[in-house]
Design an enzyme around this catalytic site. Structure first.
Site, PDB file in Angstrom:
ATOM      1  N   LYS A 175      -1.587  -1.498  -3.842  1.00 39.52           N
ATOM      2  CA  LYS A 175      -2.536  -0.395  -3.974  1.00 39.52           C
ATOM      3  C   LYS A 175      -1.726   0.881  -4.148  1.00 39.52           C
ATOM      4  CE  LYS A 175      -5.907   2.620  -1.906  1.00 39.52           C
ATOM      5  NZ  LYS A 175      -6.418   3.250  -0.671  1.00 39.52           N
TER       6      LYS A 175
ATOM      7  N   ILE B  95      -9.356   0.831  -5.223  1.00 37.75           N
ATOM      8  CA  ILE B  95      -9.760   0.961  -3.824  1.00 37.75           C
ATOM      9  C   ILE B  95     -10.047   2.437  -3.622  1.00 37.75           C
ATOM     10  CG2 ILE B  95      -9.149   0.608  -1.413  1.00 37.75           C
ATOM     11  CD1 ILE B  95      -7.270  -1.630  -2.306  1.00 37.75           C
TER      12      ILE B  95
ATOM     13  N   TYR C 180       0.871  -1.183   0.000  1.00 34.67           N
ATOM     14  CA  TYR C 180       0.000   0.000   0.000  1.00 34.67           C
ATOM     15  C   TYR C 180       0.905   1.230   0.000  1.00 34.67           C
ATOM     16  CZ  TYR C 180      -3.790   3.097   1.852  1.00 34.67           C
ATOM     17  OH  TYR C 180      -4.706   4.098   2.064  1.00 34.67           O
TER      18      TYR C 180
END
Length: 293
Positions: A160, A204, A132
């Site tokens: 992400k 996301i 992330y």
């Protein structure tokens, strides 16, 4: 490839700043009904304001409410590898579909340090791990070559990208084309459709808290080959994002927008800046202008 959407779910608080689990469950149902998957304890979920025990219970409540009707990813990332592993093991026990690990914050990391950090977490659990990257908030950035090295780990399933730079997203997408089983999830809400069209597995989204059906329509249109539907939904999504984010810090604005639509979500925990009547009036006007009031 079929793409998918996750919403970085808000964590709901009562007027004493305790987590309102019933209200949070209601937000889970709202997203699942719209067709979105769930990421909990992320940036839009006020994860930095939650205790270890709260993150564990929040994940248990979210997984229970989803009941297998959608996928759940939870963020375990903390500044220290040690606590990140402890959290990841709890999420592994609960049974989620993925454990996201945000880059350490406050501690300045080398790229080698990031490799060791993420690898240690991935070694400690069986649930797939997702990197992330959000350098604006953590001051640590996963370089594309570092992502390429980590993609070779058998339990690191993707990344992400919340950096906001299309060039970085393109570089991560290049890694995903080289490394089988390494998926890219886009964070910037203005690039959802572009990311799908260029090989991302999904997105996301924080803004999806406010516009869950619009987000789901971008994905559904793309997956069904209905480009007109996807483009129209993306235009709607981007227009609201552009207007809203001019007002300040995006996660706080998303939470406040949702609050003005549904008081049960509550405010953010202090020391987040308290909302002002002037700001609320501006947000309310935007909600009305975009047909959300």
């Amino acid at each position: 490839m079929t793409c998918e959407t996750f919403v970085a779910l808000v964590t709901c608080f009562d007027d004493k700043e305790a987590i309102d689990y019933a209200a949070t469950r209601a937000q889970v149902r709202r997203q699942v009904e719209a067709g979105n998957n769930i990421m909990c304890a992320g940036t839009n979920g006020d994860f930095t304001a939650l205790t270890f025990e709260e993150k564990v219970r929040l994940t248990e409540e979210v997984v229970d409410e989803v009941g297998g009707k959608a996928r759940v990813i939870v963020n375990a990332g903390m500044p220290a590898t040690y606590e990140t592993v402890l959290l990841a093991r709890e999420f592994d026990r609960i049974g989620v579909d993925g454990v996201a690990v945000i880059t350490p914050f406050f501690i300045e990391c080398t790229q080698d340090g990031l490799v060791r950090h993420f690898s240690t977490v991935a070694d400690a659990i069986t649930t797939p791990v997702y990197l992330y990257d959000i350098p604006a908030r953590t001051q640590n950035h996963i370089e594309p070559d570092t992502a390429r090295a980590l993609a070779r780990h058998g339990n690191i399933a993707g990344i992400k990208d919340s950096g906001g730079a299309q060039a970085t997203l393109e570089a991560y997408l290049a890694v995903s084309k080289e490394a089988e089983g390494f998926d890219v999830y886009s964070g910037p809400d203005s690039l959802v459709l572009w990311a799908f069209q260029n090989g991302a597995k999904g997105c996301i989204s924080g803004l999806g808290n406010v516009m869950p059906k619009v987000l789901a329509d971008i994905c559904a249109g793309f997956n069904d080959g209905d480009l007109a539907k996807a483009e129209a939904a993306q235009a709607t999504f981007t227009a609201f994002r552009t207007d809203l984010y001019k007002l300040g810090y995006p996660p706080a604005l998303v939470k406040r927008s949702l609050y003005l639509m549904d008081k049960s979500v509550g405010a953010s925990r202090q020391p987040a800046l308290p909302p002002s009547p002037e700001q609320d009036a501006k947000i309310a006007a935007l909600l009305a202008a975009h047909g959300l009031a």
